[in-house]
Design a protein around this motif. Structure first.
Motif, mmCIF file in Angstrom:
data_model
loop_
_atom_site.group_PDB
_atom_site.id
_atom_site.type_symbol
_atom_site.label_atom_id
_atom_site.label_comp_id
_atom_site.label_asym_id
_atom_site.label_seq_id
_atom_site.Cartn_x
_atom_site.Cartn_y
_atom_site.Cartn_z
ATOM 1 N N GLU A 64 0.821 -1.216 0.000
ATOM 2 C CA GLU A 64 0.000 0.000 0.000
ATOM 3 C C GLU A 64 0.854 1.265 0.000
ATOM 4 O OE1 GLU A 64 -2.697 -0.355 3.286
ATOM 5 O OE2 GLU A 64 -3.696 -2.109 2.415
ATOM 6 N N GLN A 65 2.031 1.188 0.622
ATOM 7 C CA GLN A 65 2.943 2.336 0.668
ATOM 8 C C GLN A 65 3.794 2.435 -0.594
ATOM 9 O OE1 GLN A 65 5.102 1.481 4.250
ATOM 10 N NE2 GLN A 65 3.330 1.819 5.563
ATOM 11 N N GLY A 66 3.669 1.442 -1.476
ATOM 12 C CA GLY A 66 4.429 1.444 -2.719
ATOM 13 C C GLY A 66 5.846 0.911 -2.588
ATOM 14 N N HIS A 67 6.138 0.248 -1.467
ATOM 15 C CA HIS A 67 7.492 -0.264 -1.236
ATOM 16 C C HIS A 67 7.722 -1.660 -1.810
ATOM 17 C CE1 HIS A 67 8.280 3.234 1.056
ATOM 18 N NE2 HIS A 67 7.597 2.879 2.125
ATOM 19 N N VAL A 68 6.656 -2.433 -1.994
ATOM 20 C CA VAL A 68 6.800 -3.756 -2.592
ATOM 21 C C VAL A 68 5.787 -3.937 -3.705
ATOM 22 C CG1 VAL A 68 7.687 -4.850 -0.474
ATOM 23 C CG2 VAL A 68 5.262 -5.019 -1.029
ATOM 24 N N ALA A 69 6.143 -4.800 -4.628
ATOM 25 C CA ALA A 69 5.237 -5.189 -5.712
ATOM 26 C C ALA A 69 5.071 -6.701 -5.645
ATOM 27 C CB ALA A 69 5.812 -4.780 -7.061
ATOM 28 N N LEU A 70 3.876 -7.161 -5.968
ATOM 29 C CA LEU A 70 3.575 -8.587 -5.974
ATOM 30 C C LEU A 70 3.292 -9.023 -7.403
ATOM 31 C CD1 LEU A 70 1.023 -8.683 -3.019
ATOM 32 C CD2 LEU A 70 3.488 -8.978 -2.900
ATOM 33 N N ARG A 71 3.751 -10.209 -7.724
ATOM 34 C CA ARG A 71 3.375 -10.784 -9.014
ATOM 35 C C ARG A 71 3.237 -12.280 -8.840
ATOM 36 N NH1 ARG A 71 8.904 -10.455 -12.569
ATOM 37 N NH2 ARG A 71 9.646 -12.455 -11.878
ATOM 38 N N GLU A 72 2.427 -12.851 -9.706
ATOM 39 C CA GLU A 72 2.153 -14.272 -9.617
ATOM 40 C C GLU A 72 3.426 -15.075 -9.846
ATOM 41 O OE1 GLU A 72 -0.620 -16.678 -12.352
ATOM 42 O OE2 GLU A 72 -1.916 -15.613 -10.921
ATOM 43 N N ALA A 73 3.648 -16.062 -8.993
ATOM 44 C CA ALA A 73 4.810 -16.938 -9.132
ATOM 45 C C ALA A 73 4.517 -18.009 -10.179
ATOM 46 C CB ALA A 73 5.137 -17.586 -7.789
ATOM 47 N N LYS A 74 5.523 -18.773 -10.521
ATOM 48 C CA LYS A 74 5.375 -19.820 -11.540
ATOM 49 C C LYS A 74 4.295 -20.829 -11.183
ATOM 50 C CE LYS A 74 10.100 -19.501 -13.194
ATOM 51 N NZ LYS A 74 11.395 -20.142 -13.301
ATOM 52 N N ASP A 75 4.207 -21.183 -9.897
ATOM 53 C CA ASP A 75 3.222 -22.194 -9.514
ATOM 54 C C ASP A 75 1.812 -21.611 -9.342
ATOM 55 O OD1 ASP A 75 3.148 -20.941 -7.055
ATOM 56 O OD2 ASP A 75 4.045 -22.601 -5.954
ATOM 57 N N ARG A 76 1.667 -20.309 -9.473
ATOM 58 C CA ARG A 76 0.396 -19.586 -9.450
ATOM 59 C C ARG A 76 -0.322 -19.628 -8.111
ATOM 60 N NH1 ARG A 76 -2.475 -19.201 -15.097
ATOM 61 N NH2 ARG A 76 -0.632 -19.060 -16.396
ATOM 62 N N ARG A 77 0.150 -20.417 -7.169
ATOM 63 C CA ARG A 77 -0.477 -20.438 -5.845
ATOM 64 C C ARG A 77 0.163 -19.397 -4.938
ATOM 65 N NH1 ARG A 77 0.604 -26.096 -3.877
ATOM 66 N NH2 ARG A 77 2.302 -25.850 -5.314
ATOM 67 N N ASN A 78 1.334 -18.943 -5.326
ATOM 68 C CA ASN A 78 2.073 -17.978 -4.517
ATOM 69 C C ASN A 78 2.322 -16.717 -5.320
ATOM 70 O OD1 ASN A 78 2.647 -19.594 -2.097
ATOM 71 N ND2 ASN A 78 3.794 -20.879 -3.521
ATOM 72 N N LYS A 79 2.618 -15.667 -4.593
ATOM 73 C CA LYS A 79 3.000 -14.423 -5.240
ATOM 74 C C LYS A 79 4.444 -14.118 -4.868
ATOM 75 C CE LYS A 79 -1.477 -12.217 -5.660
ATOM 76 N NZ LYS A 79 -1.815 -12.925 -6.826
ATOM 77 N N GLU A 80 5.179 -13.605 -5.837
ATOM 78 C CA GLU A 80 6.547 -13.173 -5.591
ATOM 79 C C GLU A 80 6.511 -11.746 -5.045
ATOM 80 O OE1 GLU A 80 8.822 -15.713 -9.078
ATOM 81 O OE2 GLU A 80 8.423 -13.578 -9.403
ATOM 82 N N ILE A 81 7.324 -11.512 -4.058
ATOM 83 C CA ILE A 81 7.367 -10.211 -3.398
ATOM 84 C C ILE A 81 8.735 -9.593 -3.675
ATOM 85 C CG2 ILE A 81 7.196 -8.998 -1.190
ATOM 86 C CD1 ILE A 81 5.834 -11.680 -0.166
ATOM 87 N N ARG A 82 8.720 -8.400 -4.255
ATOM 88 C CA ARG A 82 9.959 -7.686 -4.556
ATOM 89 C C ARG A 82 9.834 -6.251 -4.087
ATOM 90 N NH1 ARG A 82 13.605 -9.639 -8.518
ATOM 91 N NH2 ARG A 82 12.779 -11.383 -9.699
#
Length: 134
Positions: A64-82
């Motif tokens: 919400e603060q714009g410090h991390v972005a989420l995207r779908e991981a390869k297995d689609r059950r998890n999200k990658e956090i960067r």
């Protein structure tokens, strides 16, 4: 002994409060800052030994603060956090002073004291784990 641990924890808590965070938030930020690969929430939980809901709340606040972005991981059950670019700058502003303080404290010890402390803490952790597993 417990009093020493409590004082050390209080120092970390005090630093986190000054940064407008809690200790767990700094731990999550620190993990994301130190690597070039994305973490999943599950991996953060396992590394930091924190409950899933707690990590989820922290990650969502950073998102919400714009410090991390989420995207779908390869297995689609998890999200990658960067960390986002602004998140990297934010993390550096929070994590670097803590690193510097820890390095200064570590440098105040002699080489034999560092080696003894590291070995003793490792042995204590292993012994405590075994004792609590019984």
């Amino acid at each position: 002994m417990r009093e020493i641990w409590n004082r050390i924890d209080a120092h970390y808590d005090g630093y986190a409060k000054k940064a407008g965070l809690n200790t767990a938030s700094i731990m999550v930020l620190d993990c994301l800052y130190r690597v070039d690969f994305p973490y999943t929430q599950k991996a953060l939980c396992e590394k930091l030994l924190l409950p899933k809901q707690f990590v989820n709340t922290i990650v969502n606040a950073f998102r919400e603060q714009g410090h991390v972005a989420l995207r779908e991981a390869k297995d689609r059950r998890n999200k990658e956090i960067r960390l986002t670019p602004s998140g990297k700058a934010y993390a550096q502003a929070v994590v670097k002073p803590l690193d510097d303080a820890e390095e200064e404290a570590w440098a105040s010890l002699t080489d034999p004291e560092r080696e003894t402390l590291a070995r003793a803490l490792q042995k204590f952790e292993q012994s405590l784990r075994h004792a609590l597993e019984r």
